[in-house]
Structure formats: C-alpha cells, structure tokens
Scaffold this motif. Structure first.
Motif, PDB file in Angstrom:
ATOM      1  N   LYS A 427      38.325  46.173  56.498  1.00  0.00           N
ATOM      2  CA  LYS A 427      39.582  46.825  56.134  1.00  0.00           C
ATOM      3  C   LYS A 427      40.527  45.831  55.475  1.00  0.00           C
ATOM      4  O   LYS A 427      41.200  46.136  54.511  1.00  0.00           O
ATOM      5  CB  LYS A 427      40.231  47.418  57.383  1.00  0.00           C
ATOM      6  N   LYS A 428      40.584  44.628  56.066  1.00  0.00           N
ATOM      7  CA  LYS A 428      41.484  43.623  55.528  1.00  0.00           C
ATOM      8  C   LYS A 428      41.055  43.163  54.149  1.00  0.00           C
ATOM      9  O   LYS A 428      41.851  42.694  53.366  1.00  0.00           O
ATOM     10  CB  LYS A 428      41.525  42.407  56.461  1.00  0.00           C
ATOM     11  N   GLY A 429      39.771  43.283  53.897  1.00  0.00           N
ATOM     12  CA  GLY A 429      39.236  42.734  52.660  1.00  0.00           C
ATOM     13  C   GLY A 429      38.642  41.382  52.949  1.00  0.00           C
ATOM     14  O   GLY A 429      38.972  40.745  53.939  1.00  0.00           O
ATOM     15  N   ALA A 430      37.771  40.958  52.074  1.00  0.00           N
ATOM     16  CA  ALA A 430      37.095  39.690  52.283  1.00  0.00           C
ATOM     17  C   ALA A 430      38.124  38.580  52.335  1.00  0.00           C
ATOM     18  O   ALA A 430      39.046  38.528  51.528  1.00  0.00           O
ATOM     19  CB  ALA A 430      36.104  39.440  51.171  1.00  0.00           C
ATOM     20  N   GLN A 432      38.975  35.615  51.342  1.00  0.00           N
ATOM     21  CA  GLN A 432      38.700  34.527  50.412  1.00  0.00           C
ATOM     22  C   GLN A 432      40.023  34.154  49.783  1.00  0.00           C
ATOM     23  O   GLN A 432      40.810  35.004  49.420  1.00  0.00           O
ATOM     24  CB  GLN A 432      37.727  34.973  49.339  1.00  0.00           C
ATOM     25  N   VAL A 434      42.012  33.665  47.194  1.00  0.00           N
ATOM     26  CA  VAL A 434      42.116  33.837  45.762  1.00  0.00           C
ATOM     27  C   VAL A 434      43.586  33.741  45.415  1.00  0.00           C
ATOM     28  O   VAL A 434      44.407  34.499  45.917  1.00  0.00           O
ATOM     29  CB  VAL A 434      41.569  35.207  45.333  1.00  0.00           C
ATOM     30  N   ILE A 437      46.730  35.319  39.943  1.00  0.00           N
ATOM     31  CA  ILE A 437      46.506  34.769  38.602  1.00  0.00           C
ATOM     32  C   ILE A 437      47.839  34.653  37.880  1.00  0.00           C
ATOM     33  O   ILE A 437      48.678  35.551  37.951  1.00  0.00           O
ATOM     34  CB  ILE A 437      45.573  35.680  37.804  1.00  0.00           C
ATOM     35  N   GLN A 438      48.035  33.527  37.205  1.00  0.00           N
ATOM     36  CA  GLN A 438      49.260  33.367  36.417  1.00  0.00           C
ATOM     37  C   GLN A 438      49.154  34.184  35.137  1.00  0.00           C
ATOM     38  O   GLN A 438      48.111  34.241  34.516  1.00  0.00           O
ATOM     39  CB  GLN A 438      49.432  31.883  36.054  1.00  0.00           C
ATOM     40  N   LYS A 439      50.285  34.791  34.790  1.00  0.00           N
ATOM     41  CA  LYS A 439      50.271  35.608  33.565  1.00  0.00           C
ATOM     42  C   LYS A 439      50.219  34.724  32.336  1.00  0.00           C
ATOM     43  O   LYS A 439      50.800  33.663  32.320  1.00  0.00           O
ATOM     44  CB  LYS A 439      51.521  36.468  33.523  1.00  0.00           C
TER      45      LYS A 439
ATOM     46  N   MET B 133      34.510  44.050  48.964  1.00  0.00           N
ATOM     47  CA  MET B 133      35.046  42.688  48.855  1.00  0.00           C
ATOM     48  C   MET B 133      36.373  42.776  48.110  1.00  0.00           C
ATOM     49  O   MET B 133      36.800  43.874  47.759  1.00  0.00           O
ATOM     50  CB  MET B 133      34.047  41.766  48.154  1.00  0.00           C
ATOM     51  N   SER B 134      37.011  41.651  47.890  1.00  0.00           N
ATOM     52  CA  SER B 134      38.349  41.698  47.324  1.00  0.00           C
ATOM     53  C   SER B 134      38.308  42.227  45.878  1.00  0.00           C
ATOM     54  O   SER B 134      37.257  42.228  45.235  1.00  0.00           O
ATOM     55  CB  SER B 134      38.975  40.311  47.344  1.00  0.00           C
ATOM     56  N   ASP B 155      39.282  33.831  35.897  1.00  0.00           N
ATOM     57  CA  ASP B 155      40.637  34.360  36.038  1.00  0.00           C
ATOM     58  C   ASP B 155      41.027  35.163  34.804  1.00  0.00           C
ATOM     59  O   ASP B 155      41.590  36.255  34.901  1.00  0.00           O
ATOM     60  CB  ASP B 155      41.636  33.213  36.224  1.00  0.00           C
ATOM     61  N   LEU B 159      41.859  39.080  34.746  1.00  0.00           N
ATOM     62  CA  LEU B 159      43.184  39.488  34.283  1.00  0.00           C
ATOM     63  C   LEU B 159      43.083  40.504  33.147  1.00  0.00           C
ATOM     64  O   LEU B 159      43.686  41.584  33.191  1.00  0.00           O
ATOM     65  CB  LEU B 159      43.937  38.241  33.829  1.00  0.00           C
ATOM     66  N   TYR B 168      46.421  46.298  36.525  1.00  0.00           N
ATOM     67  CA  TYR B 168      46.981  44.990  36.865  1.00  0.00           C
ATOM     68  C   TYR B 168      48.377  45.107  37.458  1.00  0.00           C
ATOM     69  O   TYR B 168      48.688  44.467  38.461  1.00  0.00           O
ATOM     70  CB  TYR B 168      47.009  44.089  35.629  1.00  0.00           C
ATOM     71  N   ASN B 176      43.734  40.017  46.741  1.00  0.00           N
ATOM     72  CA  ASN B 176      42.895  39.637  47.874  1.00  0.00           C
ATOM     73  C   ASN B 176      42.422  40.827  48.675  1.00  0.00           C
ATOM     74  O   ASN B 176      41.494  40.714  49.454  1.00  0.00           O
ATOM     75  CB  ASN B 176      43.694  38.734  48.811  1.00  0.00           C
ATOM     76  N   ILE B 177      43.115  41.967  48.527  1.00  0.00           N
ATOM     77  CA  ILE B 177      42.776  43.066  49.425  1.00  0.00           C
ATOM     78  C   ILE B 177      41.450  43.683  48.996  1.00  0.00           C
ATOM     79  O   ILE B 177      40.999  43.533  47.868  1.00  0.00           O
ATOM     80  CB  ILE B 177      43.884  44.146  49.476  1.00  0.00           C
ATOM     81  N   SER B 178      40.847  44.370  49.948  1.00  0.00           N
ATOM     82  CA  SER B 178      39.529  44.955  49.695  1.00  0.00           C
ATOM     83  C   SER B 178      39.626  46.059  48.652  1.00  0.00           C
ATOM     84  O   SER B 178      40.577  46.845  48.649  1.00  0.00           O
ATOM     85  CB  SER B 178      38.977  45.518  50.992  1.00  0.00           C
TER      86      SER B 178
END
Lengths: 439, 285
Positions: A427-430, A432, A434, A437-439, B133-134, B155, B159, B168, B176-178
C-alpha cells in the motif's frame, strides 16, 4: 370406510409434525453440539497437557549451562609434581574470600558448588591463589605436563597422601560437600591422584548444528523449490507429462520421511564420501535429505502464490520488452514473496522437527565441535539419542522440546505477521529512495 | 494460462526476410497514396487450440504511420487477437499458431526477437496494470530492462513520459508512492507513460477506456489525439462513438474476417458493406 380412515390417519399437517418433532430435534441438536464441544475441548486439553508436561519437566533443566556446554565430558587426571612441604610459607593473601566459597588456607584454593545439567551439585575450584600448588605445580598423570585447572572443570575425586603415608580419597558427589573436600585436602601433603571433568550433557553442538542444518536446507531447497514452482506455473506445457509430474509432486509430500532418510543415506552419503572423504552422514547429507522431503511442499506453496499473481502484470512486463528472466526476477518473485517466505518458514520448522530421516542421513553421534564433514545431531535427533539410551533423560529431552516449541511458536507468529507487513508495504509503495526530479 | 516457452515453430514464409526500413523510408500505400505503411498484414490466419479454432481468417490490412487506426466489431470477432499479433503477445497462449505475414517496417515480425519487437511496439491493456512498485519505477521499468542505468537519463525519460500523458502535475511530488494507489484513470495514463518511456513507434491499445469512468475516458481520448503526432496508434474499442471521435482509419471485423477498412469519416458516413451499415446503425452488436 376403512380406506377413508386410513387416509385420515395419514394426512397429518406439517405444523403437527413440526410440533411433534421439535423436542426430538432439539435433543439431537444438544447432543451433536455437546459431542462437538467435548471433542474440541479434548483436543485442546491434550495439547495443553503435552505442552504443560514439557514445560514443567523441562524448565528446571533449561539453564545457560545446558545450552552452552557440550554433550560429551572431557576429563583430566592430575597429581602434584612435588610433595607439599608443611610449614612452607606461602602467601595466599590474594584470595578474594567470598562468603559462598569454602577456602583451603593450606592449598590456597576456593571451592564453590553449582548445579550440573542433571541438577546434581558439583564442586569446582573457583579461585586459585598465585602461590597455590594448583597454579603451576599440577601435572597430568599421563604425560607429566603442567596443567592449569580452570573453573570449567569440576572435581570428580581427589586422593591425597597424608604425612603418615596413607591415602585418603574424597569424591565430588559425597554428601559432605565443599567442606569435606577441603578437610580431606588439608590432611594431605601431596595429591596422589585426582580427576577433573568438564560439564557434559549440554546441547551446544546440537544447537549450532541445527542452525547450520537450517541454513543449508534453505540454501538447497528454496531456489530449487521456487524454480520448480515457476517452471510448473509458467513454463510447463499443459500436457500429460506435466500432469503426471504434478501428481507425483503431490504424492511425494505423503511419503514417510524415514524413507527419504533411507534414500538420503543410500545416495547422498556415498556421493559425499567420494567427494570429501567424509565417513558417514553429516550436516550436508542431512540438509540434502531434508531438501528432498521439503521440495514438494515448497513447490506447492510457492506455486499457489505465483498463480495468484495477476497475469496482466506479467503480460505488461513482457509487452514492455522485458525478457523472461527479467520478468521472473522483477515481477514474479517480488509478487510471490509471501509464498516464498511462508515456504522458508515451513522448511525451518521441518528442519528443526525432523528426526527420523536425519537419524539415517546425518548420524546420531553427538560431537563436541560441529563440523560439515562429520556426524552431528540436530536438536530433534539429540532428543532421540538421549531417550534411546539405558537411562532416558526425560528432563533434558523436555528442556530441548521447550526450545523447539518456542522456535515453532515464533515461526508461526512470523508467518502470520509477514502477509500483514507485505500488504502494508504494497500500500505504501516500494520503499525506494527516489528523489523528486528537478524540472 | 500464460506460457513463457518460446514457440519453436518458425515462420512458414520466413524466406521473405526483407531489411527493416527507417521511419522516413517507409513505403507509401497504394490505396491511400498520402500514407506511409507501418504495418502490413498479408493473408494472415490465426488459430487457437492446435489449429482447431480459426480466430482470424485471411486478413489483409495496412496500418499507417502517425495515424490512429480503430478496430471495431462485435465481441469475439478477433479484433483483440489481431492487435495482440502485432507485438506477438499471442505466442504466450499455448497451442496457438498462425500463417501468413505481418510486416513491420517492411520486415516480417517473426524474424524479430520478441524483446526487440516489443520495445518498438508498446501495448496498453484493457485493465490498468501498473506494477506494484513506485510510479518512478513503473515508468523506468522498460528502459531499465533494456539496460539503461544512467540516473540522469532515466530521470529525463520518466519526467518527459509523465509530462506527455499529463500525469506529471498530478503526481510530481509523490513519485515514491505505489502505482496501484492511483485512481483508475491515472493508472491507465501511468501505463501509457510506461509504454511511451520506451519511445516506441507503435502503441497498441486494447480497449484502454472500457474500465474507466467518462471523465477519465475523455482525458485518455484527448491524450490519444495528442500522441498520434509522435506515435502510430492502433486501438481496439467496443465504443463506436469513440472510434468515430478519435480514429483516422477504422477497420470493422466480424467472425474473424476483416469486413471493411476505410477512412473513419467515410466509414461512418457511407459504409460500403451492408454488414458495416447494420453494425453502425445498431441492428446488431
């Protein structure tokens, strides 16, 4: 007329039948309910009795000594090198003089008592003064090398030579206790003969062997089982051969483990001996045999959880250009992790509890040092061994049983907790890291 | 049941093994001279159950570059089967077989490695199927499987893909969320983003909106119109209005046969075939 009467008799309304039968039916209900409750209560009672017996009998024996000592005793026979000259001034001022220790001012030692693994009192030299003859004047009777007595050794017997040239012997298990030993010692001018022993009857090596056995069993059986499950679920074509294979896998989970033990002893032990020169069974042949026993269960468990994966995930992965290998390791295995962990727990439980097969495949010799190439015992075989002798040690067997029961309890709790944790993670998601990402 | 074993049977017409053409060299169609041919289906038959069930009968069809082609038809007419033939997903079904040819950029698809073909021909399924996964890992799954490890490059791909599908702005702060915790429409757009991340030539869509609500459907339809500038899209749909709204060409299938293939406006305004007309006017469905 008579016909009419008959008809009247037969035509009883449903409500009449209901009211007539209601008592009867209620009685039957009570009866069946009662029987079910009694039997389920009996089951719980028997289980409670077994566990209670094991706990009561075993808990006094379950000491740190029991866990940390080896089963086999080692003994050493010592004597003094020179006669002890009376009046010789020895300085024993470095003794700590504890209250629970009996000291000999002549010999400069302190003797203390403790319980051995059979709950008997034993006496050991807890303190030795620097100037004591016990410090560096005791030699082995056989090779005449100097031997230092450590607290690991307890006193089996001591024979001293008195000034008059007579010999007095005191045994460690005499009724007099530490005082009797000290008074005998103080009569003598030299120790003519003595026997010191280390504690025996412990399970240290069996415990270590069990851990090694579990590790090897998992290392052997889990990859094979998971591979077999993936093959059966995704590679095997649905034809007669596969169906025969599948039913064989089902069948082999019903084969008595002693037969697997026989096969393990007949196949693995010769192979191992030709490869390593090991004689007889060892941990590796034992874990290979356990692998044979466990494979059907693991394959079944993992296959069930693999089949529960949504096939569209696998199609999605393949449609993205992932190879079969990548799909297996990135989609199939992570998503059947609960089944795989369950299989691992099953195998741990089985490896701890299995005895019949291991008697053949691993051997029954309880050794002091666990080794990969010589016979060793797991905890369950240890129980078998100490109960099969002339004087069955029920108390110690129960103490080992407590340990096994605890592990099984913990394992079953873990197997309940794992799905909950996995679901929460999904539920939380993996998890990892991450970075955004910068725009 | 899926079967991961590769079909060992080789293509019956494997003697025709032409060179793969680049996007600019694609030949122009004979019938529609303005269109470049991405896929060409020639006398294609497809069978299930060891040739006992004929699912596609002698299909001849051209799919044009940067156009949306819609496959419509009643249930069980073989439109999904044909779609799944384009990226050879049908080979996962045990005891299926085919004869005839499908040319992708003038090269027979069965002479490709499936990994190579499927990285060029993406697929979006009926049910949104994000991996558990995320979001980031979902989108970067394909490139990672191809061996791309550079974090910056990944990335960038993630993006751009998420921006292309308009996801996006909605998820930029929670990559990060699933993926499975998104709403249905977002999940389907995530699946499209995952597909775009491979920068394919063709996107196959198997009823992508049938599990979605009208608003999510509308978003996906707008997305498809936008995507056709870059990609060739084949969409299977049950919804004739949807086909009329978004597609440039329409192929109508019935009982495993291609009944009619035409420009969408032509097809819905002046169907050439009686069966097509009956289907459009709702005489059967």
């Amino acid at each position: 007329m008579s016909k009419n009467k008959n008809n009247n008799k037969k035509s009883i309304s449903l409500s009449d039948i209901v009211s007539r039968n209601i008592k009867n039916r209620r009685f039957k209900d009570y009866f069946t309910n009662g029987i079910t409750s009694i039997f389920s209560f009996l089951c719980v009672l028997i289980l409670a009795l077994v566990i209670g017996y094991v706990l009561v009998e075993g808990s006094p024996y379950l000491t740190t000594n029991f866990i940390t000592t080896n089963y086999a005793q080692s003994s050493v026979t010592l004597k003094t090198e020179n006669d002890f000259v009376l009046g010789e001034n020895r300085d024993y001022s470095d003794l700590m003089r504890y209250e629970d220790t009996v000291y000999s001012d002549k010999w400069g030692i302190g003797i203390k008592s403790k319980k051995d693994n059979d709950q008997n009192d034993i006496y050991y030299i807890s303190e030795i003064s620097v100037n004591s003859p016990f410090n560096n004047e005791m030699i082995r009777a056989d090779d005449r090398t100097i031997f230092q007595v450590t607290p690991d050794f307890y006193i089996n017997y001591l024979t001293v030579r008195t000034e008059e040239g007579t010999y007095v012997t005191v045994f460690g298990n005499d009724d007099g206790g530490a005082e009797a030993i000290i008074s005998t010692l103080d009569q003598g001018i030299a120790i003519q003969d003595s026997d010191f022993k280390t504690l025996g009857g412990g399970i240290r090596s069996s415990l270590i062997t069990t851990v090694i056995l579990i590790l090897f069993t998992i290392v052997f059986s889990l990859p094979l089982g998971v591979g077999g499950a993936i093959y059966l679920a995704y590679y095997a074509k649905n034809n007669r051969l596969t169906r025969i294979l599948r039913s064989l896998v089902d069948m082999s989970s019903g084969i008595p483990s002693i037969i697997f033990g026989l096969v393990g002893a007949a196949i693995f032990i010769p192979i191992m001996s030709s490869m390593t020169g090991a004689v007889g069974g060892n941990v590796i042949t034992g874990s290979l045999t356990l692998t044979l026993i466990l494979l059907p269960t693991i394959v079944k468990t993992v296959e069930e959880s693999i089949k529960a994966i949504n096939p569209s995930l696998i199609q999605g992965s393949l449609a993205l250009g992932a190879s079969n290998f990548q799909t297996i390791f990135k989609i199939i295995i992570p998503n059947s992790l609960d089944g795989i962990l369950n299989a691992a727990i099953l195998s741990i439980g089985r490896a701890i509890g299995e005895s019949a097969a291991l008697v053949f495949a691993m051997g029954t010799l309880i050794t002091a040092t666990p080794s990969l190439t010589s016979s060793n015992t797991s905890l369950a075989v240890h129980i078998w061994y100490i109960l099969s002798g002339e004087h069955p040690a029920y108390g110690q067997a129960c103490a080992i049983s407590i340990m096994i029961l605890c592990v099984v309890l913990v394992l079953s709790i873990i197997s309940k907790v794992i799905p909950i944790l996995l679901n929460r993670r999904k539920k939380k998601g993996a998890k990892q890291n991450v970075k955004p990402i910068q725009k | 049941m899926l079967n991961l074993f590769k079909n060992k049977k080789k293509d019956v017409n494997s003697d025709v093994n032409n060179e793969m053409l680049s996007n600019d060299e694609l030949p122009y169609s004979n019938e529609y001279p303005n269109e470049q041919v991405m896929f060409e289906v020639k006398n294609f038959n497809f069978y299930y159950d060891k040739k006992s069930k004929l699912a596609l009968k002698d299909i001849n069809l051209e799919i044009f570059k940067n156009k949306v082609t819609a496959f419509i038809g009643p249930s069980g007419c073989g439109k999904s089967t044909l779609l799944r033939c384009f990226d050879r997903m049908n080979e996962l079904i045990q005891d299926s077989s085919y004869d005839g040819q499908i040319l992708y950029k003038n090269k027979e698809i069965h002479s490709f490695n499936t990994i190579e073909l499927r990285s060029k021909v993406g697929m979006v399924f009926q049910q949104p199927n994000p991996f558990p996964m995320s979001i980031y890992n979902n989108v970067s799954y394909g490139p990672k499987c191809q061996g791309l490890k550079d974090k910056k490059e990944l990335d960038k791909i993630v993006l751009n893909s998420l921006k292309d599908v308009g996801l996006y702005d909605e998820v930029s702060d929670r990559l990060n969320i699933s993926g499975s915790s998104l709403s249905g429409g977002q999940q389907q757009r995530l699946c499209i983003a995952r597909c775009i991340a491979m920068s394919p030539d063709v996107i196959l869509m198997d009823e992508p909106t049938s599990a979605l609500d009208p608003i999510a459907t509308q978003k996906i339809e707008e997305l498809i119109k936008k995507l056709k500038e870059k990609y060739t899209i084949i969409i299977v749909t049950h919804n004739m209005q949807q086909a009329a709204r978004i597609s440039d060409y329409t192929a109508f299938f019935m009982l495993g046969e291609l009944v009619e293939f035409n420009k969408t406006e032509e097809f819905f305004a002046r169907p050439k075939n009686k069966k097509s007309e009956d289907y459009i006017t709702g005489k059967f469905s």
